[in-house]
Design a protein around this motif. Structure first.
Motif, PDB file in Angstrom:
ATOM      1  N   ASN A  14       0.806  -1.221   0.000  1.00  0.00           N
ATOM      2  CA  ASN A  14       0.000   0.000   0.000  1.00  0.00           C
ATOM      3  C   ASN A  14       0.837   1.267   0.000  1.00  0.00           C
ATOM      4  O   ASN A  14       0.312   2.340  -0.218  1.00  0.00           O
ATOM      5  CB  ASN A  14      -0.925   0.023   1.226  1.00  0.00           C
ATOM      6  N   ALA A  15       2.120   1.145   0.303  1.00  0.00           N
ATOM      7  CA  ALA A  15       2.975   2.333   0.339  1.00  0.00           C
ATOM      8  C   ALA A  15       2.986   2.989  -1.033  1.00  0.00           C
ATOM      9  O   ALA A  15       3.078   2.330  -2.054  1.00  0.00           O
ATOM     10  CB  ALA A  15       4.389   1.943   0.762  1.00  0.00           C
ATOM     11  N   GLN A  16       2.887   4.293  -1.024  1.00  0.00           N
ATOM     12  CA  GLN A  16       2.840   5.035  -2.270  1.00  0.00           C
ATOM     13  C   GLN A  16       4.232   5.364  -2.796  1.00  0.00           C
ATOM     14  O   GLN A  16       4.416   5.516  -3.981  1.00  0.00           O
ATOM     15  CB  GLN A  16       2.050   6.336  -2.070  1.00  0.00           C
ATOM     16  N   ILE A  17       5.192   5.501  -1.913  1.00  0.00           N
ATOM     17  CA  ILE A  17       6.540   5.888  -2.319  1.00  0.00           C
ATOM     18  C   ILE A  17       7.469   4.716  -2.001  1.00  0.00           C
ATOM     19  O   ILE A  17       7.305   4.040  -0.998  1.00  0.00           O
ATOM     20  CB  ILE A  17       6.958   7.200  -1.611  1.00  0.00           C
ATOM     21  N   HIS A  18       8.417   4.484  -2.893  1.00  0.00           N
ATOM     22  CA  HIS A  18       9.298   3.324  -2.767  1.00  0.00           C
ATOM     23  C   HIS A  18      10.758   3.759  -2.849  1.00  0.00           C
ATOM     24  O   HIS A  18      11.070   4.820  -3.391  1.00  0.00           O
ATOM     25  CB  HIS A  18       9.008   2.314  -3.885  1.00  0.00           C
ATOM     26  N   ASP A  73      12.496   6.218  -5.456  1.00  0.00           N
ATOM     27  CA  ASP A  73      11.599   7.264  -5.954  1.00  0.00           C
ATOM     28  C   ASP A  73      12.160   8.644  -5.598  1.00  0.00           C
ATOM     29  O   ASP A  73      12.938   8.792  -4.659  1.00  0.00           O
ATOM     30  CB  ASP A  73      10.195   7.125  -5.342  1.00  0.00           C
ATOM     31  N   LEU A 107      -0.938  10.635   1.990  1.00  0.00           N
ATOM     32  CA  LEU A 107      -1.334   9.711   0.923  1.00  0.00           C
ATOM     33  C   LEU A 107      -0.215   9.537  -0.094  1.00  0.00           C
ATOM     34  O   LEU A 107       0.038   8.420  -0.560  1.00  0.00           O
ATOM     35  CB  LEU A 107      -2.616  10.197   0.246  1.00  0.00           C
ATOM     36  N   ILE A 108       0.475  10.618  -0.441  1.00  0.00           N
ATOM     37  CA  ILE A 108       1.597  10.534  -1.388  1.00  0.00           C
ATOM     38  C   ILE A 108       2.679   9.597  -0.849  1.00  0.00           C
ATOM     39  O   ILE A 108       3.210   8.769  -1.568  1.00  0.00           O
ATOM     40  CB  ILE A 108       2.190  11.937  -1.665  1.00  0.00           C
ATOM     41  N   GLY A 158       2.231   7.374   1.588  1.00  0.00           N
ATOM     42  CA  GLY A 158       1.691   6.094   2.055  1.00  0.00           C
ATOM     43  C   GLY A 158       1.827   5.928   3.557  1.00  0.00           C
ATOM     44  O   GLY A 158       2.009   4.819   4.048  1.00  0.00           O
ATOM     45  N   GLU A 203       1.002   5.196   7.145  1.00  0.00           N
ATOM     46  CA  GLU A 203      -0.039   4.409   7.796  1.00  0.00           C
ATOM     47  C   GLU A 203       0.081   4.438   9.308  1.00  0.00           C
ATOM     48  O   GLU A 203      -0.801   3.971  10.012  1.00  0.00           O
ATOM     49  CB  GLU A 203       0.017   2.962   7.296  1.00  0.00           C
TER      50      GLU A 203
END
Length: 156
Positions: free
Chosen positions: A18-22, A25, A121-122, A124, A126
């Motif tokens: 679910n993480a938005q950034i990896h 990035d 949200l960008i 991710g 949580e």
């Protein structure tokens, strides 16, 4: 025991998925207001090692982390190192009071919609605290890095 490990593995992979950034990035390009009501563009900070630290005034583990981050920042701020705190507080007065009480001298931004905030949200986010370490070129090199990882990146 095997069932517990399986469940924990599934939970970990679900949250990682679910993480938005990896790792690898680029530093996201967005603007937020700081505690002095000035708009700051996150991507404009490239050129330094940057730790983006998500926190909130109501988060006890965040406040404990602040007690370590503040002196760490003061010790390394002249080494092309920057910390950017991004608060998910919905109450700006409590946020500003926490900044003062925790003597946070590094950049403090707020995205006041809690976990539904665009910045959260960008990235991710949580859970709080959550930290993201970017190298001087603006590439993500670690999520929730240890102090040793941060120091190694600063010294590069």
């Amino acid at each position: 025991m095997k069932k517990i490990i399986l469940v924990l593995s599934l939970i970990f992979s679900f949250s990682a998925a679910n993480a938005q950034i990896h790792i690898g990035d680029s530093l996201p390009d967005f603007e937020l207001k700081n505690n002095k009501d000035v708009t700051v563009n996150l991507a404009s900070l490239k050129g330094k090692t940057i730790l983006v630290d998500f926190w909130a005034s109501w988060c006890a583990p965040c406040r404990m982390a602040n007690k370590k981050l503040a002196p760490f920042y003061n010790q390394h701020k002249n080494e092309k190192f920057e910390i950017v705190g991004i608060s998910l507080d919905t109450d700006q007065a409590k946020w500003k009071n926490a900044i003062q009480k925790d003597t946070l001298e590094y950049e403090q931004l707020i995205d006041p919609k809690g976990f539904d905030a665009p910045a959260a949200l960008i990235f991710g986010v949580e859970q709080l605290p959550s930290a993201y370490l970017f190298d001087a070129s603006g590439k993500l090199v670690a999520i929730n890095p240890s102090e040793e990882q941060i120091l190694m990146q600063i010294k590069k």
